[in-house]
Design a protein around this motif. Structure first.
Motif, PDB file in Angstrom:
ATOM      1  N   ASN A 129       0.818  -1.212   0.000  1.00 20.47           N
ATOM      2  CA  ASN A 129       0.000   0.000   0.000  1.00 20.47           C
ATOM      3  C   ASN A 129       0.852   1.262   0.000  1.00 20.47           C
TER       4      ASN A 129
ATOM      5  N   LYS B 163       1.775   1.992  -3.504  1.00 26.52           N
ATOM      6  CA  LYS B 163       0.691   1.852  -4.483  1.00 26.52           C
ATOM      7  C   LYS B 163       0.435   3.170  -5.192  1.00 26.52           C
TER       8      LYS B 163
ATOM      9  N   LEU C 197      -5.070   3.846  -8.883  1.00 25.87           N
ATOM     10  CA  LEU C 197      -5.726   2.664  -9.426  1.00 25.87           C
ATOM     11  C   LEU C 197      -6.381   2.978 -10.768  1.00 25.87           C
TER      12      LEU C 197
ATOM     13  N   ARG D 202     -12.933  -5.289  -9.866  1.00 26.52           N
ATOM     14  CA  ARG D 202     -12.069  -5.033  -8.704  1.00 26.52           C
ATOM     15  C   ARG D 202     -12.187  -6.151  -7.680  1.00 26.52           C
TER      16      ARG D 202
ATOM     17  N   GLU E 273     -10.557  -1.328  -0.749  1.00 31.93           N
ATOM     18  CA  GLU E 273      -9.299  -0.838  -1.308  1.00 31.93           C
ATOM     19  C   GLU E 273      -8.379  -0.298  -0.216  1.00 31.93           C
ATOM     20  N   LYS E 274      -8.999   0.258   0.838  1.00 32.21           N
ATOM     21  CA  LYS E 274      -8.208   0.808   1.937  1.00 32.21           C
ATOM     22  C   LYS E 274      -7.515  -0.294   2.721  1.00 32.21           C
TER      23      LYS E 274
ATOM     24  N   THR F 130      -4.761  -4.551  -0.962  1.00 34.37           N
ATOM     25  CA  THR F 130      -4.201  -4.088  -2.233  1.00 34.37           C
ATOM     26  C   THR F 130      -4.953  -4.733  -3.380  1.00 34.37           C
ATOM     27  N   ILE F 131      -5.517  -3.922  -4.252  1.00 31.56           N
ATOM     28  CA  ILE F 131      -6.196  -4.416  -5.462  1.00 31.56           C
ATOM     29  C   ILE F 131      -5.472  -3.790  -6.643  1.00 31.56           C
ATOM     30  N   ASP F 132      -4.600  -4.543  -7.249  1.00 30.84           N
ATOM     31  CA  ASP F 132      -3.858  -3.990  -8.385  1.00 30.84           C
ATOM     32  C   ASP F 132      -3.876  -4.955  -9.556  1.00 30.84           C
TER      33      ASP F 132
END
Length: 285
Positions: free
Chosen positions: A196, A199, A202, A210, A279-280, A283-285
């Motif tokens: 994060n 990051k 997004l 997502r 998302e907080k 990690t969504i990548d």
């Protein structure tokens, strides 16, 4: 486990009563058999169950002569009265009894602090026993022959009726799992914090895309052991998900945006806010 059963399970009860016609707690009212103190003690014993988050209001409005019982309590749909026959008061004359109530969901026991200014406006705090489990015992017994002996655990659980012993055991077990999850996943959480920190912005993705990205990380995160209680959700979103039996992150990720929009009182703004919270935390990548 016994301590978790007795002290860590949430319950719902009446924590305050208000009536402007009552001069003080130990007074009596003409036309009512019980004293004000006895009525407050009867209200303390009313068994409720709810998916409430925080506090809400309710009231009693009855006319005598006759008995006032728990079925005379007018409460929000989120609050259920377990036993409608529980006694509150007996009206011996044709008078009106109107009492405002405060209902709260919490844990443990809270002693009411009686302040003089509370009595001046007719508001009376009630000792709150939120614990739905009244008693819990355990015993261990051995069985078998020779060297092949095993042990079996017996749990005895008594509740006030707002939930079953099986439900109490499930919730206590879940609370214990929540307590130890940070130790089990300390290394993974450190890794995600590092991710994060570096990051970037997004890319624009749809809600389903997502969540699909997050779902692919099952090997890194034990999703079924992460409960939505840990996500610090707003009360409205939390209550909506709980009503639909969505308890873990895995339960949530198995729902599409279309499924979430079918939940009563769940709006598109709630979906966006929920995604932002995921998302907080991850990690969504």
């Amino acid at each position: 486990m016994r301590r978790a059963l007795l002290g860590e399970i949430e319950g719902t009860c009446i924590t305050r009563a208000k009536s402007e016609k009552i001069p003080h707690e130990y007074s009596t009212i003409v036309g009512i058999q019980e004293s004000v103190h006895e009525i407050l003690m009867n209200l303390k014993e009313i068994v409720l169950r709810s998916n409430l988050y925080g506090t809400c209001g309710a009231f009693i409005c009855a006319r005598g002569p006759g008995y006032v019982t728990a079925q005379d309590i007018i409460s929000p749909p989120s609050v259920e009265i377990v036993d409608n026959t529980q006694h509150i008061a007996r009206l011996t004359e044709p008078i009106d009894l109107c009492i405002g109530l405060q209902i709260e969901r919490n844990r443990g026991y809270r002693y009411s602090i009686k302040r003089p200014n509370n009595f001046q406006d007719g508001s009376y705090p009630i000792d709150a026993v939120f614990m739905p489990v009244r008693n819990a015992n355990h015993s261990i017994h051995s069985y078998g022959n020779g060297n092949e002996r095993q042990e079996i655990l017996f749990l005895e659980i008594w509740t006030n009726g707002s939930l079953t012993p099986k439900e109490a055991l499930h919730e206590a077990s879940r609370n214990l799992i929540d307590l130890f999850i940070p130790f089990l996943h300390a290394e993974e959480e450190t890794l995600h914090l590092e991710y994060n920190r570096h990051k970037g912005t997004l890319p624009p993705l749809t809600f389903h895309d997502r969540l699909a990205k997050l779902r692919k990380n099952k090997k890194e995160i034990e999703l079924k052991y992460i409960f939505i209680d840990q996500l610090e959700l707003p009360p409205r979103i939390y209550n909506c998900l709980k009503r639909c039996n969505l308890h873990t992150l895995l339960d949530l990720l198995n729902k599409s945006q279309k499924d979430l929009m079918k939940i009563e009182d769940f709006r598109i703004e709630d979906v966006k806010q929920l995604l932002g919270i995921l998302e907080k935390h991850f990690t969504i990548d």
